[in-house]
Design a protein around this motif. Structure first.
Motif, PDB file in Angstrom:
ATOM      1  N   LEU A 125       0.867  -1.112  -0.031  1.00 54.76           N
ATOM      2  CA  LEU A 125       0.083   0.110  -0.046  1.00 54.76           C
ATOM      3  C   LEU A 125       0.739   1.116  -0.049  1.00 54.76           C
ATOM      4  CD1 LEU A 125      -2.780   1.433   0.337  1.00 54.76           C
ATOM      5  CD2 LEU A 125      -2.618   1.162   2.859  1.00 54.76           C
ATOM      6  N   LEU A 126       1.950   1.208   0.840  1.00 53.50           N
ATOM      7  CA  LEU A 126       2.824   2.391   1.042  1.00 53.50           C
ATOM      8  C   LEU A 126       3.732   2.584  -0.443  1.00 53.50           C
ATOM      9  CD1 LEU A 126       4.609   2.023   4.205  1.00 53.50           C
ATOM     10  CD2 LEU A 126       2.873   3.410   3.678  1.00 53.50           C
ATOM     11  N   ALA A 127       3.821   1.568  -1.354  1.00 50.15           N
ATOM     12  CA  ALA A 127       4.338   1.715  -2.761  1.00 50.15           C
ATOM     13  C   ALA A 127       3.390   2.632  -3.606  1.00 50.15           C
ATOM     14  CB  ALA A 127       4.598   0.462  -3.355  1.00 50.15           C
ATOM     15  N   GLU A 128       2.075   2.345  -3.343  1.00 47.74           N
ATOM     16  CA  GLU A 128       1.036   3.124  -4.132  1.00 47.74           C
ATOM     17  C   GLU A 128       1.112   4.581  -3.512  1.00 47.74           C
ATOM     18  OE1 GLU A 128      -2.752   0.799  -3.974  1.00 47.74           O
ATOM     19  OE2 GLU A 128      -1.581  -1.076  -4.502  1.00 47.74           O
ATOM     20  N   LYS A 129       1.084   4.710  -2.298  1.00 49.95           N
ATOM     21  CA  LYS A 129       1.125   6.053  -1.532  1.00 49.95           C
ATOM     22  C   LYS A 129       2.299   6.909  -2.175  1.00 49.95           C
ATOM     23  CE  LYS A 129      -2.536   5.728   0.908  1.00 49.95           C
ATOM     24  NZ  LYS A 129      -3.954   6.561   0.551  1.00 49.95           N
ATOM     25  N   ALA A 130       3.409   6.245  -2.398  1.00 49.32           N
ATOM     26  CA  ALA A 130       4.674   6.728  -2.823  1.00 49.32           C
ATOM     27  C   ALA A 130       4.487   7.292  -4.341  1.00 49.32           C
ATOM     28  CB  ALA A 130       5.974   5.797  -2.889  1.00 49.32           C
ATOM     29  N   LYS A 131       3.538   6.750  -4.852  1.00 47.52           N
ATOM     30  CA  LYS A 131       3.351   7.275  -6.373  1.00 47.52           C
ATOM     31  C   LYS A 131       2.522   8.442  -6.205  1.00 47.52           C
ATOM     32  CE  LYS A 131       0.906   5.582 -10.446  1.00 47.52           C
ATOM     33  NZ  LYS A 131      -0.454   5.838 -10.220  1.00 47.52           N
ATOM     34  N   GLU A 132       1.560   8.538  -5.427  1.00 50.06           N
ATOM     35  CA  GLU A 132       0.688   9.699  -5.085  1.00 50.06           C
ATOM     36  C   GLU A 132       1.719  10.958  -4.681  1.00 50.06           C
ATOM     37  OE1 GLU A 132      -2.551   8.965  -2.478  1.00 50.06           O
ATOM     38  OE2 GLU A 132      -3.190   6.889  -3.666  1.00 50.06           O
ATOM     39  N   LEU A 133       2.444  10.498  -3.713  1.00 49.48           N
ATOM     40  CA  LEU A 133       3.331  11.699  -3.285  1.00 49.48           C
ATOM     41  C   LEU A 133       4.129  12.221  -4.128  1.00 49.48           C
ATOM     42  CD1 LEU A 133       3.991  12.968  -0.416  1.00 49.48           C
ATOM     43  CD2 LEU A 133       5.444  11.353   0.219  1.00 49.48           C
ATOM     44  N   ALA A 134       4.807  11.222  -4.882  1.00 46.86           N
ATOM     45  CA  ALA A 134       5.588  11.816  -6.068  1.00 46.86           C
ATOM     46  C   ALA A 134       4.901  12.495  -7.034  1.00 46.86           C
ATOM     47  CB  ALA A 134       6.085  10.753  -6.892  1.00 46.86           C
ATOM     48  N   SER A 135       3.483  12.408  -7.299  1.00 46.34           N
ATOM     49  CA  SER A 135       2.677  13.202  -8.290  1.00 46.34           C
ATOM     50  C   SER A 135       2.439  14.581  -7.680  1.00 46.34           C
ATOM     51  CB  SER A 135       1.253  12.374  -8.332  1.00 46.34           C
ATOM     52  OG  SER A 135       0.555  13.243  -9.198  1.00 46.34           O
ATOM     53  N   GLU A 136       2.330  14.568  -6.242  1.00 50.94           N
ATOM     54  CA  GLU A 136       2.158  15.827  -5.641  1.00 50.94           C
ATOM     55  C   GLU A 136       3.327  16.771  -5.599  1.00 50.94           C
ATOM     56  OE1 GLU A 136       0.808  14.878  -1.448  1.00 50.94           O
ATOM     57  OE2 GLU A 136      -0.743  13.564  -2.304  1.00 50.94           O
ATOM     58  N   HIS A 137       4.366  16.063  -5.383  1.00 48.09           N
ATOM     59  CA  HIS A 137       5.517  16.885  -5.317  1.00 48.09           C
ATOM     60  C   HIS A 137       6.116  17.025  -6.766  1.00 48.09           C
ATOM     61  CE1 HIS A 137       4.988  15.802  -1.301  1.00 48.09           C
ATOM     62  NE2 HIS A 137       5.772  17.004  -1.037  1.00 48.09           N
ATOM     63  N   GLU A 138       5.532  16.880  -7.903  1.00 46.75           N
ATOM     64  CA  GLU A 138       6.236  16.871  -9.047  1.00 46.75           C
ATOM     65  C   GLU A 138       6.724  18.050  -9.627  1.00 46.75           C
ATOM     66  OE1 GLU A 138       5.503  14.669 -13.639  1.00 46.75           O
ATOM     67  OE2 GLU A 138       3.919  15.133 -12.266  1.00 46.75           O
ATOM     68  N   ASP A 139       6.022  19.230  -9.386  1.00 49.42           N
ATOM     69  CA  ASP A 139       6.188  20.550  -9.756  1.00 49.42           C
ATOM     70  C   ASP A 139       6.818  21.419  -8.543  1.00 49.42           C
ATOM     71  OD1 ASP A 139       5.224  19.999 -12.037  1.00 49.42           O
ATOM     72  OD2 ASP A 139       3.341  20.230 -11.650  1.00 49.42           O
ATOM     73  N   SER A 140       7.116  20.775  -7.498  1.00 47.45           N
ATOM     74  CA  SER A 140       7.837  21.458  -6.233  1.00 47.45           C
ATOM     75  C   SER A 140       9.185  21.853  -6.639  1.00 47.45           C
ATOM     76  CB  SER A 140       7.550  20.643  -5.068  1.00 47.45           C
ATOM     77  OG  SER A 140       8.286  19.696  -5.071  1.00 47.45           O
ATOM     78  N   ASP A 141       9.930  22.579  -5.549  1.00 51.78           N
ATOM     79  CA  ASP A 141      11.103  22.811  -5.624  1.00 51.78           C
ATOM     80  C   ASP A 141      12.163  21.648  -5.720  1.00 51.78           C
ATOM     81  OD1 ASP A 141      10.806  25.518  -6.136  1.00 51.78           O
ATOM     82  OD2 ASP A 141      11.026  25.997  -4.003  1.00 51.78           O
ATOM     83  N   TYR A 142      11.714  20.767  -4.879  1.00 47.55           N
ATOM     84  CA  TYR A 142      12.246  19.357  -4.558  1.00 47.55           C
ATOM     85  C   TYR A 142      11.381  18.170  -4.848  1.00 47.55           C
ATOM     86  CZ  TYR A 142      16.324  21.596  -2.145  1.00 47.55           C
ATOM     87  OH  TYR A 142      17.390  22.474  -2.020  1.00 47.55           O
ATOM     88  N   PRO A 143      11.144  17.942  -6.057  1.00 45.35           N
ATOM     89  CA  PRO A 143      10.602  16.719  -6.734  1.00 45.35           C
ATOM     90  C   PRO A 143      11.047  15.662  -6.250  1.00 45.35           C
ATOM     91  CG  PRO A 143      11.858  17.662  -8.261  1.00 45.35           C
ATOM     92  CD  PRO A 143      11.886  18.678  -7.434  1.00 45.35           C
ATOM     93  N   VAL A 144      10.323  14.243  -5.828  1.00 45.67           N
ATOM     94  CA  VAL A 144      10.994  13.350  -5.593  1.00 45.67           C
ATOM     95  C   VAL A 144      11.570  12.603  -6.354  1.00 45.67           C
ATOM     96  CG1 VAL A 144      10.165  10.705  -4.741  1.00 45.67           C
ATOM     97  CG2 VAL A 144       8.896  12.811  -4.196  1.00 45.67           C
ATOM     98  N   ARG A 145      13.130  12.291  -5.998  1.00 47.87           N
ATOM     99  CA  ARG A 145      14.032  11.911  -6.879  1.00 47.87           C
ATOM    100  C   ARG A 145      14.745  10.614  -6.421  1.00 47.87           C
ATOM    101  NH1 ARG A 145      11.925  14.177 -10.331  1.00 47.87           N
ATOM    102  NH2 ARG A 145      12.596  15.780 -11.697  1.00 47.87           N
TER     103      ARG A 145
END
Length: 344
Positions: free
Chosen positions: A207-227
Motif C-alpha cells: 500500500l505504501l508503494a502506491e502512496k509513494a506514487k501519489e506523493l511523487a505526483s503531488e511534489h512533481e512541480d515543487s522545488d524538490y520533486p521526489v528523486r
C-alpha cells in the motif's frame, strides 16, 4: 499533471468514475496508460470492458505503448540522472552513480551497511546537481525500523565541505560549513525533505508503494520533486510471512506486483529506486561465497543494478557490482564511519 476534467474526456469516464480513478491514484493519462484493465477494474470499481476501453484511450492520449527508434530511446536516457555516492571508486563502478528510472538492489548480511547506504543517499539526493545530487526529496519505506534521524544529522555534517557550501547556498541559508547554526538549519531542512513511512506487514508495504506514487505526483512541480525512493528492506516482511516451499508461489507473486509498483514510481517521475535485500546461506555451495540474495529470479530480473555489500576488517566494506546491463562487474572499497560512507 492531468486534472479530473481531463480524465472525463476518456470514454466511459464520467465525474463519479473520474473521482474514483483519482482516489485510486490514477490521476494522469500516463498512470492509466501503464495500468492493466484488471488492476483498474479492481481498484476503481469499474467493469473489465470499460477498464480496457479507458486504458486503451489513455494510451492514445499519453502517446505510450508504440515502438520508437533507438535514437529516441537515447534521447530519453539522456534525461536520466546519476546520484553520486561521493566515493569516486564506487561512482566509477556504477558509471557515475545510481541511475534514476532504475531499481538498484543492495544486498548483504546483517551489519554490512545496507541501511547506511539508504540513509546516505537520502542526504546526497538533496544536494545540487553540480555536487553529485539530484536536487530532489526522498521517500523512505521502512520495514525493519531502521530509519534514524540522528544518522541523517551525522551524514549531513560528514559531507565534503564543497557539498555543504553548495547545499547552504542552494537553500539560501546564511553561514558556512564551520558555522554550527547554519549546519543545524541545513540538517532540519534535509530531514524535512525525507518522507518516512513504517511498513507493518507486506500488505501495508505494498500500500505504501502506491502512496509513494501519489506523493511523487503531488511534489512533481515543487522545488524538490521526489528523486529517490528507498525501501529498507524489500523482502523482510515477505520472508517472515511466507514460510516454506508451499508458500513460495504466493510470495513471489506478491513480490512481483510490489516491484512493478515501485518501478512505476521510478519511471513516471524520473526517480532513483534503491531497495535493500537480505541474504540466505546456500548449503550446497562448496566454492566461493555461500550467501545468496532473497527474492529469487523475480527480483534478480527486475533489479537493473545488483550490488553486494560484504564486511571486511573494521569499518571497511567491499562493494561488488554483481549485475548491470551496460557495466562490467567489479569491486570497490569504502568505509562506514560515524560521518557516513567515506572513501577507503
Amino acid at each position: 499533471m492531468a486534472t479530473d476534467v481531463d480524465l472525463e474526456t476518456l470514454p466511459g469516464v464520467g465525474p463519479a468514475t473520474a473521482d474514483k480513478l483519482s482516489d485510486a491514484g490514477f490521476d494522469s493519462f500516463q498512470s492509466l496508460a501503464v495500468a492493466s484493465p484488471s488492476e483498474l477494474s479492481n481498484t476503481a470499481d469499474v467493469g473489465e470492458s470499460t477498464a480496457a476501453d479507458i486504458v486503451s484511450a489513455a494510451r492514445d492520449a499519453a502517446d505510450v505503448g508504440g515502438f520508437e527508434t533507438g535514437s529516441t530511446v537515447l534521447e530519453r536516457r539522456n534525461k536520466i540522472g546519476k546520484l553520486s555516492w561521493h566515493i569516486d571508486e564506487v561512482d566509477d563502478l556504477l558509471g557515475g552513480g545510481i541511475e534514476t528510472q532504475s531499481i538498484t538492489e543492495v544486498y548483504g548480511e546483517f551489519g554490512a551497511g545496507k541501511s547506511q547506504v539508504t540513509h546516505q543517499m537520502a542526504v546526497n539526493v538533496q544536494l545540487p546537481k553540480e555536487v553529485g545530487g539530484l536536487h530532489g526529496s526522498c521517500i523512505f519505506v521502512d520495514s525493519e525500523d531502521t530509519f534514524r534521524p540522528e544518522r541523517i544529522d551525522d551524514m549531513v555534517r560528514g559531507l565534503p565541505e564543497e557539498a555543504i557550501e553548495a547545499a547552504l547556498e542552494d537553500r539560501e541559508i546564511e553561514g558556512s560549513a564551520d558555522d554550527e547554526a547554519a549546519i543545524e538549519e541545513l540538517v532540519d531542512a534535509v530531514l524535512e525533505k525525507i518522507h518516512v513511512a513504517k511498513a507493518f506487514n507486506s500488505n501495508h508495504q505494498m500500500l505504501l508503494a502506491e502512496k509513494a506514487k501519489e506523493l511523487a505526483s503531488e511534489h512533481e512541480d515543487s522545488d524538490y520533486p521526489v528523486r529517490l525512493l528507498c525501501v529498507d528492506s524489500l523482502t523482510a516482511h515477505f520472508r517472515a510471512e511466507y514460510v516454506g516451499r508451499g508458500e513460495l508461489a504466493g510470495r513471489q507473486q506478491k513480490l512481483n506486483k510490489h516491484l512493478h509498483d515501485i518501478d512505476k514510481v521510478g519511471n513516471l517521475y524520473n526517480c532513483a529506486v534503491i531497495v535493500t535485500n537480505q541474504v540466505a546461506s546456500n548449503p550446497d555451495s562448496f566454492f566461493g561465497d555461500p550467501t545468496q540474495p532473497i527474492g529469487g529470479n523475480i527480483l534478480g530480473h527486475k533489479s537493473t543494478f545488483r550490488m553486494y555489500l560484504r564486511k571486511s576488517k573494521g569499518t571497511k566494506r567491499i562493494v561488488r557490482l554483481v549485475d548491470a546491463p551496460n557495466l562490467a562487474d567489479g569491486e570497490a572499497v569504502m568505509r562506514v564511519e560515524d560521518e557516513g560512507l567515506v572513501p577507503e
